[in-house]
Design a protein around this motif. Sequence first.
Motif, PDB file in Angstrom:
ATOM      1  N   GLY A  19      34.622  37.717  34.851  1.00 51.78           N
ATOM      2  CA  GLY A  19      35.248  37.799  36.157  1.00 51.78           C
ATOM      3  C   GLY A  19      35.803  39.187  36.420  1.00 51.78           C
ATOM      4  N   SER A  20      35.895  39.553  37.692  1.00 50.42           N
ATOM      5  CA  SER A  20      36.409  40.869  38.080  1.00 50.42           C
ATOM      6  C   SER A  20      37.240  40.726  39.345  1.00 50.42           C
ATOM      7  CB  SER A  20      35.240  41.833  38.344  1.00 50.42           C
ATOM      8  OG  SER A  20      34.513  41.430  39.490  1.00 50.42           O
ATOM      9  N   ASP A  21      37.803  41.834  39.785  1.00 53.47           N
ATOM     10  CA  ASP A  21      38.587  41.810  41.019  1.00 53.47           C
ATOM     11  C   ASP A  21      37.737  41.379  42.210  1.00 53.47           C
ATOM     12  OD1 ASP A  21      40.815  42.609  39.649  1.00 53.47           O
ATOM     13  OD2 ASP A  21      40.632  44.734  40.187  1.00 53.47           O
ATOM     14  N   ALA A  22      36.434  41.658  42.166  1.00 55.12           N
ATOM     15  CA  ALA A  22      35.546  41.246  43.259  1.00 55.12           C
ATOM     16  C   ALA A  22      35.426  39.736  43.352  1.00 55.12           C
ATOM     17  CB  ALA A  22      34.168  41.873  43.066  1.00 55.12           C
ATOM     18  N   ASP A  23      35.736  39.038  42.277  1.00 57.09           N
ATOM     19  CA  ASP A  23      35.657  37.581  42.252  1.00 57.09           C
ATOM     20  C   ASP A  23      37.016  36.926  42.484  1.00 57.09           C
ATOM     21  OD1 ASP A  23      32.841  37.546  41.384  1.00 57.09           O
ATOM     22  OD2 ASP A  23      33.642  38.369  39.506  1.00 57.09           O
ATOM     23  N   ALA A  24      38.037  37.714  42.724  1.00 53.93           N
ATOM     24  CA  ALA A  24      39.397  37.197  42.830  1.00 53.93           C
ATOM     25  C   ALA A  24      39.558  36.284  44.041  1.00 53.93           C
ATOM     26  CB  ALA A  24      40.394  38.349  42.911  1.00 53.93           C
ATOM     27  N   VAL A  25      40.400  35.298  43.888  1.00 50.73           N
ATOM     28  CA  VAL A  25      40.765  34.387  44.966  1.00 50.73           C
ATOM     29  C   VAL A  25      42.270  34.528  45.181  1.00 50.73           C
ATOM     30  CG1 VAL A  25      40.787  32.003  45.766  1.00 50.73           C
ATOM     31  CG2 VAL A  25      38.933  32.810  44.280  1.00 50.73           C
ATOM     32  N   GLY A  27      43.893  37.203  45.119  1.00 50.83           N
ATOM     33  CA  GLY A  27      44.374  38.154  44.135  1.00 50.83           C
ATOM     34  C   GLY A  27      44.292  37.690  42.694  1.00 50.83           C
ATOM     35  N   MET A  28      43.827  36.465  42.458  1.00 48.00           N
ATOM     36  CA  MET A  28      43.734  35.921  41.103  1.00 48.00           C
ATOM     37  C   MET A  28      42.285  35.984  40.637  1.00 48.00           C
ATOM     38  SD  MET A  28      44.858  32.108  39.787  1.00 48.00           S
ATOM     39  CE  MET A  28      46.445  32.285  40.602  1.00 48.00           C
ATOM     40  N   ALA A  29      42.004  36.808  39.637  1.00 45.97           N
ATOM     41  CA  ALA A  29      40.646  36.967  39.129  1.00 45.97           C
ATOM     42  C   ALA A  29      40.348  35.913  38.059  1.00 45.97           C
ATOM     43  CB  ALA A  29      40.442  38.358  38.554  1.00 45.97           C
ATOM     44  N   PRO A  30      39.148  35.337  38.070  1.00 37.70           N
ATOM     45  CA  PRO A  30      38.790  34.361  37.031  1.00 37.70           C
ATOM     46  C   PRO A  30      38.406  35.056  35.735  1.00 37.70           C
ATOM     47  CG  PRO A  30      36.920  34.732  38.457  1.00 37.70           C
ATOM     48  CD  PRO A  30      38.055  35.564  39.021  1.00 37.70           C
ATOM     49  N   ARG A  31      38.391  34.290  34.672  1.00 36.33           N
ATOM     50  CA  ARG A  31      37.917  34.839  33.390  1.00 36.33           C
ATOM     51  C   ARG A  31      36.403  34.963  33.404  1.00 36.33           C
ATOM     52  NH1 ARG A  31      40.717  30.731  29.289  1.00 36.33           N
ATOM     53  NH2 ARG A  31      39.664  32.030  27.708  1.00 36.33           N
ATOM     54  N   TRP A  32      35.727  33.992  34.003  1.00 34.30           N
ATOM     55  CA  TRP A  32      34.270  33.993  34.037  1.00 34.30           C
ATOM     56  C   TRP A  32      33.748  33.502  35.391  1.00 34.30           C
ATOM     57  CZ3 TRP A  32      36.553  31.025  29.875  1.00 34.30           C
ATOM     58  CH2 TRP A  32      36.653  31.748  28.668  1.00 34.30           C
ATOM     59  N   VAL A  33      32.526  33.898  35.698  1.00 27.93           N
ATOM     60  CA  VAL A  33      31.781  33.382  36.847  1.00 27.93           C
ATOM     61  C   VAL A  33      30.510  32.739  36.305  1.00 27.93           C
ATOM     62  CG1 VAL A  33      30.572  33.924  38.982  1.00 27.93           C
ATOM     63  CG2 VAL A  33      32.678  35.155  38.397  1.00 27.93           C
TER      64      VAL A  33
END
Length: 427
Positions: A19-25, A27-33
Amino acid sequence: MTAAHEALLRACDGHVTEGSDADAVHGMAPRWVASPATTAEVSAVMTAAAGDGLAVLTRGTGSKLRWGNPPHRLDVVLDTTRLDTLVEHAAGDLILVTGAGRLLSTLQDDVAGSGQRLGIDPTRSGTIGGTVATGTSGPMRLRHGAVRDLVIGMTLVRADGVVAKSGGKVVKNVAGYDLAKLLTGSFGTLGVITEVAFRLHPVPRERRWVTVPVDGPAAAQAAIQELVHSQQVPVAVEVDWADGRGSVTALLEGHADATHECADTVASALGAGAAICDLAPDWWGADLATTDATSGHSTSDDGDGSGGGPTLVRVTHEIAGAGRLLHAITELEERYGVVASYRGSPAVGVGCAVLDGEAATVVAATESLRAAATAIGGAVVVLEAPDAVRDRLDVWGPATALDLMRSVKQRFDPAGVLAPGRFVGGI
């Protein structure tokens, strides 16, 4: 590599990224996508997540990730865009089954060659799964019903990884627990939608729009009532509103001669200034999830909408209260100094308002609009907002039957794996 990461990799054939900032919801970024391509892979992802207590949030194109509350926790974003298979199109039966990750625009192209359409307009940027999960409808809701009325079957994966099916490929009334209706509009908090079966409608031979300018809420209400009670039966009735004035437009469809005659009759009934056109107004059905109702600009200054910009709210109301709602929206600028505009479907009692101004005044204006909507049998839900506004509001507002909704969430997802906290009341 952790055991949880390894389990996710096995679940979806290696299609897992960090996961990265581009995947954040919010402002909360996931560990994995994780990006599964089949229902079986979704099931395996959810089984692995449940086994390790990982919180999962489902994402399509991400166009509506700012809707709802921030999740309480987030470990895995489950990306559905590889679930994009057109499973079946039974043109003779006006039935279609599709993967949840297929784009709505692609789906409309799939069926257009058969002279058919899915009655959700306009062509939006999101996926089928996202459209169903958020219950997003367009102007044709008046004729064809909301999204939930078009869904006749669904395949879903529960929080524990169990695959379930609801409905089928036959348009009929059934008794019992309709999971498809329950998951529509649930924001991914009860299950992961992997396939959806829809009823389709034929594309009409002719379309005509009749538009009348209206100066003031009373004139708008009069035009709306004329159209709602018209024997010509419009397919859609829409209002575009700003600065205390706007326009009311009706869409008429059918065979060419009959449609032209109906349009003439409607224009005559609406009176002076009514105009007939064979093209929709520029503003017709614009996707207010991502654009300002008056300027067409993005509602956010950056990728996640936290930097500023207008606030987008969904407003519901009784049909007879449309004029009172427009009056309340018009008053917001005078009372609070916000710039307010509105676009919606008054004949079904739903629309969107855009409020622009300082955070404190937008919050006050939203609460005022919420009170006005409640007085006419409706509600206000904040969809898009800068963090400075969102942090001071309950985006969902007061909710009825909250205990029942919590009970349903507990039954479907007792461990709180799916989008915890995102829905009404922090469900």
